[in-house]
Design a protein around this motif. Structure first.
Motif, PDB file in Angstrom:
ATOM      1  N   LEU A   3     -50.342   5.191 -24.864  1.00 36.85           N
ATOM      2  CA  LEU A   3     -50.984   5.038 -23.572  1.00 36.85           C
ATOM      3  C   LEU A   3     -52.100   4.013 -23.647  1.00 36.85           C
ATOM      4  CD1 LEU A   3     -51.582   5.804 -20.681  1.00 36.85           C
ATOM      5  CD2 LEU A   3     -52.859   7.783 -21.517  1.00 36.85           C
ATOM      6  N   ARG A   4     -52.952   4.107 -24.681  1.00 34.82           N
ATOM      7  CA  ARG A   4     -54.036   3.148 -24.850  1.00 34.82           C
ATOM      8  C   ARG A   4     -53.483   1.735 -24.937  1.00 34.82           C
ATOM      9  NH1 ARG A   4     -59.092   4.694 -26.993  1.00 34.82           N
ATOM     10  NH2 ARG A   4     -59.053   2.867 -28.337  1.00 34.82           N
ATOM     11  N   PHE A   5     -52.371   1.588 -25.646  1.00 37.05           N
ATOM     12  CA  PHE A   5     -51.771   0.263 -25.804  1.00 37.05           C
ATOM     13  C   PHE A   5     -51.258  -0.260 -24.477  1.00 37.05           C
ATOM     14  CE2 PHE A   5     -49.879  -3.205 -27.970  1.00 37.05           C
ATOM     15  CZ  PHE A   5     -48.661  -3.429 -27.397  1.00 37.05           C
ATOM     16  N   LYS A   6     -50.595   0.627 -23.702  1.00 39.58           N
ATOM     17  CA  LYS A   6     -50.055   0.196 -22.418  1.00 39.58           C
ATOM     18  C   LYS A   6     -51.173  -0.242 -21.481  1.00 39.58           C
ATOM     19  CE  LYS A   6     -47.153   1.703 -18.559  1.00 39.58           C
ATOM     20  NZ  LYS A   6     -46.344   2.772 -17.984  1.00 39.58           N
ATOM     21  N   LEU A   7     -52.255   0.542 -21.423  1.00 41.39           N
ATOM     22  CA  LEU A   7     -53.370   0.169 -20.576  1.00 41.39           C
ATOM     23  C   LEU A   7     -53.990  -1.142 -21.039  1.00 41.39           C
ATOM     24  CD1 LEU A   7     -55.159   3.573 -19.974  1.00 41.39           C
ATOM     25  CD2 LEU A   7     -54.175   2.111 -18.224  1.00 41.39           C
ATOM     26  N   ALA A   8     -54.114  -1.308 -22.350  1.00 43.79           N
ATOM     27  CA  ALA A   8     -54.715  -2.524 -22.877  1.00 43.79           C
ATOM     28  C   ALA A   8     -53.872  -3.737 -22.523  1.00 43.79           C
ATOM     29  CB  ALA A   8     -54.896  -2.423 -24.385  1.00 43.79           C
ATOM     30  N   VAL A   9     -52.553  -3.629 -22.670  1.00 42.74           N
ATOM     31  CA  VAL A   9     -51.668  -4.739 -22.316  1.00 42.74           C
ATOM     32  C   VAL A   9     -51.793  -5.054 -20.837  1.00 42.74           C
ATOM     33  CG1 VAL A   9     -49.258  -5.417 -22.088  1.00 42.74           C
ATOM     34  CG2 VAL A   9     -50.039  -4.342 -24.185  1.00 42.74           C
ATOM     35  N   VAL A  67     -55.390   4.084  -9.988  1.00 45.98           N
ATOM     36  CA  VAL A  67     -56.834   4.250 -10.172  1.00 45.98           C
ATOM     37  C   VAL A  67     -57.242   5.630  -9.670  1.00 45.98           C
ATOM     38  CG1 VAL A  67     -57.442   1.809 -10.066  1.00 45.98           C
ATOM     39  CG2 VAL A  67     -57.306   3.121  -7.945  1.00 45.98           C
ATOM     40  N   LYS A  68     -58.306   6.129 -10.232  1.00 47.36           N
ATOM     41  CA  LYS A  68     -58.889   7.374  -9.717  1.00 47.36           C
ATOM     42  C   LYS A  68     -60.369   7.133  -9.463  1.00 47.36           C
ATOM     43  CE  LYS A  68     -60.278   9.702 -14.015  1.00 47.36           C
ATOM     44  NZ  LYS A  68     -60.172  10.955 -14.805  1.00 47.36           N
ATOM     45  N   PRO A  69     -60.902   7.767  -8.425  1.00 47.86           N
ATOM     46  CA  PRO A  69     -62.320   7.557  -8.117  1.00 47.86           C
ATOM     47  C   PRO A  69     -63.219   8.266  -9.117  1.00 47.86           C
ATOM     48  CG  PRO A  69     -61.364   9.155  -6.603  1.00 47.86           C
ATOM     49  CD  PRO A  69     -60.232   8.628  -7.432  1.00 47.86           C
ATOM     50  N   ILE A  70     -64.331   7.632  -9.431  1.00 48.51           N
ATOM     51  CA  ILE A  70     -65.377   8.247 -10.220  1.00 48.51           C
ATOM     52  C   ILE A  70     -66.689   8.037  -9.474  1.00 48.51           C
ATOM     53  CG2 ILE A  70     -64.170   8.008 -12.424  1.00 48.51           C
ATOM     54  CD1 ILE A  70     -65.867   5.585 -13.047  1.00 48.51           C
ATOM     55  N   GLN A  71     -67.747   8.616  -9.966  1.00 50.65           N
ATOM     56  CA  GLN A  71     -69.030   8.523  -9.288  1.00 50.65           C
ATOM     57  C   GLN A  71     -69.803   7.286  -9.744  1.00 50.65           C
ATOM     58  OE1 GLN A  71     -69.911  10.704  -6.809  1.00 50.65           O
ATOM     59  NE2 GLN A  71     -67.796  11.418  -7.153  1.00 50.65           N
ATOM     60  N   VAL A 100     -64.424   0.574 -13.659  1.00 49.02           N
ATOM     61  CA  VAL A 100     -64.948   0.883 -14.987  1.00 49.02           C
ATOM     62  C   VAL A 100     -63.771   0.877 -15.950  1.00 49.02           C
ATOM     63  CG1 VAL A 100     -66.183   2.541 -16.404  1.00 49.02           C
ATOM     64  CG2 VAL A 100     -66.820   2.249 -14.003  1.00 49.02           C
ATOM     65  N   PHE A 101     -63.788  -0.050 -16.907  1.00 50.78           N
ATOM     66  CA  PHE A 101     -62.683  -0.214 -17.826  1.00 50.78           C
ATOM     67  C   PHE A 101     -62.661   0.896 -18.875  1.00 50.78           C
ATOM     68  CE2 PHE A 101     -63.181  -4.565 -16.301  1.00 50.78           C
ATOM     69  CZ  PHE A 101     -61.863  -4.998 -16.170  1.00 50.78           C
ATOM     70  N   LEU A 162     -59.082   3.124 -14.330  1.00 48.34           N
ATOM     71  CA  LEU A 162     -57.620   3.078 -14.411  1.00 48.34           C
ATOM     72  C   LEU A 162     -57.050   4.347 -15.012  1.00 48.34           C
ATOM     73  CD1 LEU A 162     -56.985  -0.564 -15.634  1.00 48.34           C
ATOM     74  CD2 LEU A 162     -56.196   0.388 -13.481  1.00 48.34           C
ATOM     75  N   ILE A 163     -55.893   4.764 -14.479  1.00 42.68           N
ATOM     76  CA  ILE A 163     -55.113   5.861 -15.052  1.00 42.68           C
ATOM     77  C   ILE A 163     -53.659   5.418 -15.104  1.00 42.68           C
ATOM     78  CG2 ILE A 163     -56.685   7.665 -14.255  1.00 42.68           C
ATOM     79  CD1 ILE A 163     -54.691   8.216 -11.966  1.00 42.68           C
ATOM     80  N   PRO A 164     -52.847   6.023 -15.968  1.00 42.47           N
ATOM     81  CA  PRO A 164     -51.441   5.622 -16.049  1.00 42.47           C
ATOM     82  C   PRO A 164     -50.654   6.085 -14.835  1.00 42.47           C
ATOM     83  CG  PRO A 164     -51.869   7.472 -17.502  1.00 42.47           C
ATOM     84  CD  PRO A 164     -53.198   7.024 -16.980  1.00 42.47           C
ATOM     85  N   ALA A 165     -49.638   5.315 -14.481  1.00 43.85           N
ATOM     86  CA  ALA A 165     -48.678   5.679 -13.444  1.00 43.85           C
ATOM     87  C   ALA A 165     -47.295   5.305 -13.959  1.00 43.85           C
ATOM     88  CB  ALA A 165     -48.998   4.974 -12.131  1.00 43.85           C
ATOM     89  N   THR A 166     -46.264   5.614 -13.188  1.00 49.51           N
ATOM     90  CA  THR A 166     -44.888   5.316 -13.588  1.00 49.51           C
ATOM     91  C   THR A 166     -44.166   4.613 -12.442  1.00 49.51           C
ATOM     92  OG1 THR A 166     -43.889   7.367 -12.764  1.00 49.51           O
ATOM     93  CG2 THR A 166     -44.900   7.425 -14.970  1.00 49.51           C
TER      94      THR A 166
END
Length: 204
Positions: A3-9, A67-71, A100-101, A162-166
């Motif tokens: 997952l970390r790799f996919k987000l990084a790419v 994406v998901k909201p944060i404060q 926020v990365f 960012l969060i993963p999706a499909t």
């Protein structure tokens, strides 16, 4: 780790599409914002905010995120952020959104450059040095290779991570942000997709 790799790419491609794509000549990646009209196999039709509808090929290798909201309070000194902002007549920057990365993407697309949210819009990918409560919101003091600036983030500005999706999340009616390269026959080759999920629309 996968997952970390996919987000990084995914974020490497987003970074690649940053400084170079404010105005895209033919063959250069473009940022496409709009809503999904239909999905057929590897082909995604998107009605752009500009009014036209484009067809984007989504290969199996294409990263799909949401994406998901944060404060706003979650942004701390040491956070690595990307923020699109508008430059006021006084030269001050006011954020339109803040991403926020994840830690795995720290340093991606670092710098300050033109963006395509309109005249005088910019993008800053940078480290947060300090967060100060100001009269119009929180002021983020940002530093990046070669410079620094201060961006005011009003309370009503979307702050996301960012969060993963499909590919299953790519359905008609969903809002998307796509980085894609124009090809022949009015088609695009997709590289990165950030799709609406749980009602949260990509603000970038």
């Amino acid at each position: 780790m996968a997952l970390r790799f996919k987000l990084a790419v995914s974020l490497v491609t987003l970074a690649f599409a940053g400084a170079a794509v404010a105005q895209s000549p033919a063959g250069k990646p473009e940022r496409i914002r709009g809503e999904i009209v239909s999905v057929s196999g590897d082909m995604l039709k998107v009605h752009r905010h500009s009014g036209d509808t484009v067809t984007i090929e989504v290969k199996n290798s294409v990263s799909v995120n949401a994406v998901k909201p944060i404060q706003l309070a979650d942004i701390k000194p040491g956070s690595y952020v990307g923020t699109a902002a508008m430059t006021g007549a006084d030269g001050k920057l006011t954020a339109r959104e803040v991403l926020v990365f994840p830690d795995a993407a720290r340093g991606m697309g670092e710098g300050h450059y033109a963006w395509d949210f309109g005249t005088n819009s910019t993008m800053t990918n940078a480290n947060v040095d300090s967060v100060v409560q100001g009269t119009s919101g929180r002021d983020l003091k940002l530093s990046y290779k070669g410079g620094n600036n201060v961006v005011t983030v009003p309370a009503n500005v979307p702050v996301v991570t960012l969060i993963p999706a499909t590919r299953a999340d790519l359905t008609a009616g969903k809002a998307v942000f796509v980085v894609a390269t124009p090809e022949a026959n009015d088609r695009y080759d997709g590289h990165v997709i950030v799709v609406e999920k749980d009602g949260v629309v990509p603000p970038m």
